[in-house]
Write an enzyme that holds these catalytic residues in place. Structure first.
Site, PDB file in Angstrom:
ATOM      1  N   SER A   1       0.851  -1.187   0.000  1.00  0.00           N
ATOM      2  CA  SER A   1       0.000   0.000   0.000  1.00  0.00           C
ATOM      3  C   SER A   1       0.887   1.237   0.000  1.00  0.00           C
ATOM      4  O   SER A   1       1.590   1.501   0.973  1.00  0.00           O
ATOM      5  CB  SER A   1      -0.908   0.001   1.240  1.00  0.00           C
ATOM      6  OG  SER A   1      -1.755   1.129   1.242  1.00  0.00           O
ATOM      7  N   ALA A   2       0.884   1.975  -1.115  1.00  0.00           N
ATOM      8  CA  ALA A   2       1.715   3.172  -1.258  1.00  0.00           C
ATOM      9  C   ALA A   2       0.827   4.377  -1.498  1.00  0.00           C
ATOM     10  O   ALA A   2      -0.403   4.289  -1.480  1.00  0.00           O
ATOM     11  CB  ALA A   2       2.718   2.983  -2.396  1.00  0.00           C
TER      12      ALA A   2
ATOM     13  N   ALA B   1      -1.002   3.938  -5.207  1.00  0.00           N
ATOM     14  CA  ALA B   1      -1.803   2.746  -5.506  1.00  0.00           C
ATOM     15  C   ALA B   1      -1.654   1.693  -4.419  1.00  0.00           C
ATOM     16  O   ALA B   1      -0.748   1.746  -3.589  1.00  0.00           O
ATOM     17  CB  ALA B   1      -1.389   2.157  -6.856  1.00  0.00           C
ATOM     18  N   GLN B   2      -2.593   0.738  -4.456  1.00  0.00           N
ATOM     19  CA  GLN B   2      -2.585  -0.404  -3.551  1.00  0.00           C
ATOM     20  C   GLN B   2      -2.590  -1.667  -4.402  1.00  0.00           C
ATOM     21  O   GLN B   2      -3.260  -1.720  -5.438  1.00  0.00           O
ATOM     22  CB  GLN B   2      -3.812  -0.343  -2.647  1.00  0.00           C
ATOM     23  CG  GLN B   2      -3.821  -1.333  -1.506  1.00  0.00           C
ATOM     24  CD  GLN B   2      -4.778  -0.905  -0.404  1.00  0.00           C
ATOM     25  OE1 GLN B   2      -4.613   0.157   0.183  1.00  0.00           O
ATOM     26  NE2 GLN B   2      -5.794  -1.720  -0.143  1.00  0.00           N
ATOM     27  N   VAL B   3      -1.869  -2.715  -3.967  1.00  0.00           N
ATOM     28  CA  VAL B   3      -1.697  -3.924  -4.767  1.00  0.00           C
ATOM     29  C   VAL B   3      -2.281  -5.125  -4.033  1.00  0.00           C
ATOM     30  O   VAL B   3      -2.004  -5.326  -2.837  1.00  0.00           O
ATOM     31  CB  VAL B   3      -0.210  -4.165  -5.090  1.00  0.00           C
ATOM     32  CG1 VAL B   3      -0.040  -5.451  -5.903  1.00  0.00           C
ATOM     33  CG2 VAL B   3       0.381  -2.982  -5.849  1.00  0.00           C
TER      34      VAL B   3
ATOM     35  N   ASP C   1      13.399   2.924 -11.214  1.00  0.00           N
ATOM     36  CA  ASP C   1      13.114   2.730  -9.792  1.00  0.00           C
ATOM     37  C   ASP C   1      13.497   1.307  -9.383  1.00  0.00           C
ATOM     38  O   ASP C   1      12.662   0.541  -8.915  1.00  0.00           O
ATOM     39  CB  ASP C   1      11.637   2.990  -9.517  1.00  0.00           C
ATOM     40  CG  ASP C   1      11.345   3.221  -8.042  1.00  0.00           C
ATOM     41  OD1 ASP C   1      12.289   3.545  -7.297  1.00  0.00           O
ATOM     42  OD2 ASP C   1      10.178   3.089  -7.636  1.00  0.00           O
TER      43      ASP C   1
END
Length: 453
Positions: free
Chosen positions: A134-135, A138-140, A291
């Protein structure tokens, strides 16, 4: 005919109303975001007046974290740009983490269903309500398609794009005022840096672009005969601007040495494969992965290197990359003239650079340049103070000659920092600048770890 005309008019009116409503909502949200920003700044200012006065770098970091997405990303940019920002700020912002509380699963469900136009159960066999990550953007979540394939779903947080637009417009306006009030700052092109950051972060919000990046990177790997690296394959039928479904990888991060040895007997060769793949992409792919931190490079169960998360990519001209190589080489050899020529190639300027005058100014730093190993420029963990000071001095000299280093310079430097940390964990005896197995300028040949093998 009149009925058809009326229907067309009604549809046009409804479209106009929807557009007007959306504009009004965005304006309201933008206003609310500005008020929120002013509120956070006001609270921090009040705490300062009441005597809570931490060092300025720490105060700025906590303020950025309170302001959320945009400012957290900006803080991470500061942390990864020792060539631009003072050492104490670079060090402090290393603590600026892009982790946010998880959204309740009903938001994830609502977003997926709104974007893909079907109930969640019709789209996926199962979706794990507990997020994998969770950033701020977005969330994965882990999931399975109807055919049983393991996938992950990347779901954009509500209102992120509008927040980014509002924040960056606010920052740009503030930067322009600052540049007018302090003309000497205009050489550093603060507003230009903000524009570039905004473009990069807005691109990160377009998951269709990220899906295309994944597809293009895999095509690059196939075209170069590289079967030792891979990126996830996107599932385009389950992907929109705000929802990205892609193949799930199983493996371990490259920095997890304890687990890594269960997968490979030669961690150094694994690292060399990753390095050669990335260096090759600089010249043979339209973009490079910008990144490659520990969470985005994996050793998969089948022995391949998995590159994941292509939300942030960079593009560099061949001339600029050659210039950077010359720049590092010139510092290592103390060649002032070549250093000046390389800076003129790397930098962005609208005016002709007087290389002789630039070389004379650089020569004043010659005492600092003696015996500096070029690899130390990207080994910030090993030599922070000396390296940061040297890079800052060089950047300032460049600015005095009308040179502004592009965003790609900072992005490339950031990746070198990441790779140096991989080297320290996996192959501390290796120098990636001089190791014959590392090919920085093309496809490796028959060396161990080379791309074609």
């Amino acid at each position: 005919m009149s009925n058809q005309s009326d229907i067309k008019d009604m549809r046009a009116w409804l479209a106009s109303e929807r557009s007007g409503t959306a504009l009004a909502l965005n304006t309201l949200r933008g206003g609310a975001r500005i008020m929120e920003t002013v509120g956070v700044l006001g609270r921090q200012g009040l705490s300062w007046l009441l005597g809570d006065r931490p060092p300025m770098p720490a105060l700025l970091r906590t303020t950025f974290e309170s302001l959320g997405t945009t400012y957290i990303k900006l803080g991470q940019f500061i942390a990864s740009s020792p060539s631009i920002f003072p050492e104490e700020y670079v060090q402090e912002f290393q603590r600026c983490l892009d982790r946010t509380p998880a959204l309740p699963f009903h938001y994830i469900r609502e977003t997926i269903e709104a974007e893909l136009g079907q109930p969640l159960e019709s789209l996926y066999q199962s979706v794990d309500p507990k997020p994998l990550a969770s950033a701020s953007i977005a969330q994965v979540h882990a999931a399975k398609l109807k055919n049983g394939q393991d996938v992950v779903i990347k779901v954009q947080r509500p209102g992120v794009r509008n927040v980014l637009l509002t924040d960056f417009n606010f920052l740009y306006f503030a930067a322009r005022i600052t540049e007018r009030l302090a003309p000497g700052l205009s050489k550093s092109a603060i507003s230009g840096v903000i524009e570039e950051l905004q473009a990069g972060m807005l691109e990160e919000c377009d998951f269709i672009k990220e899906a295309n990046n994944l597809t293009e990177f895999n095509a690059f790997l196939e075209n170069t005969g590289n079967s030792r690296a891979v990126a996830p394959t996107p599932v385009m039928s389950h992907t929109t601007t705000r929802v990205l479904t892609m193949e799930r990888f199983f493996g371990v991060p490259l920095t997890d040495m304890n687990v890594l040895r269960k997968y490979t007997d030669d961690p150094a060769e694994t690292l060399i494969t990753a390095l050669n793949t990335w260096f090759s992409s600089l010249m043979l792919c339209d973009f490079f992965h910008a990144d490659v931190h520990a969470g985005n490079l994996m050793l998969l169960e089948d022995g391949r290197i998995g590159f994941i998360d292509f939300g942030i990519v960079g593009r560099i001209r061949r001339e600029a990359w050659d210039g950077m190589a010359q720049f590092f080489d010139a510092i290592g050899r103390g060649d002032i003239r070549q250093m000046a020529e390389a800076m003129a190639v790397i930098g962005m300027t609208r005016e002709e650079v007087d290389v002789n005058a630039l070389a004379r100014d650089i020569e004043q730093l010659q005492g600092s340049l003696v015996n500096v190993d070029p690899s130390s420029l990207v080994q910030a963990d090993r030599n922070d103070k000396e390296v940061n000071r040297l890079l800052m001095d060089l950047v300032k000299i460049g600015e005095n000659h009308g040179i502004r280093f592009p965003r790609e310079f900072a992005l490339l430097l950031k990746q070198f920092l990441y790779f140096d940390r991989y080297v320290q964990v996996l192959a501390p005896e290796m120098d990636m600048f001089s190791d014959s197995r590392v090919d920085m300028f093309g496809i490796a040949d028959d060396t161990p770890g080379g791309l074609l093998h």
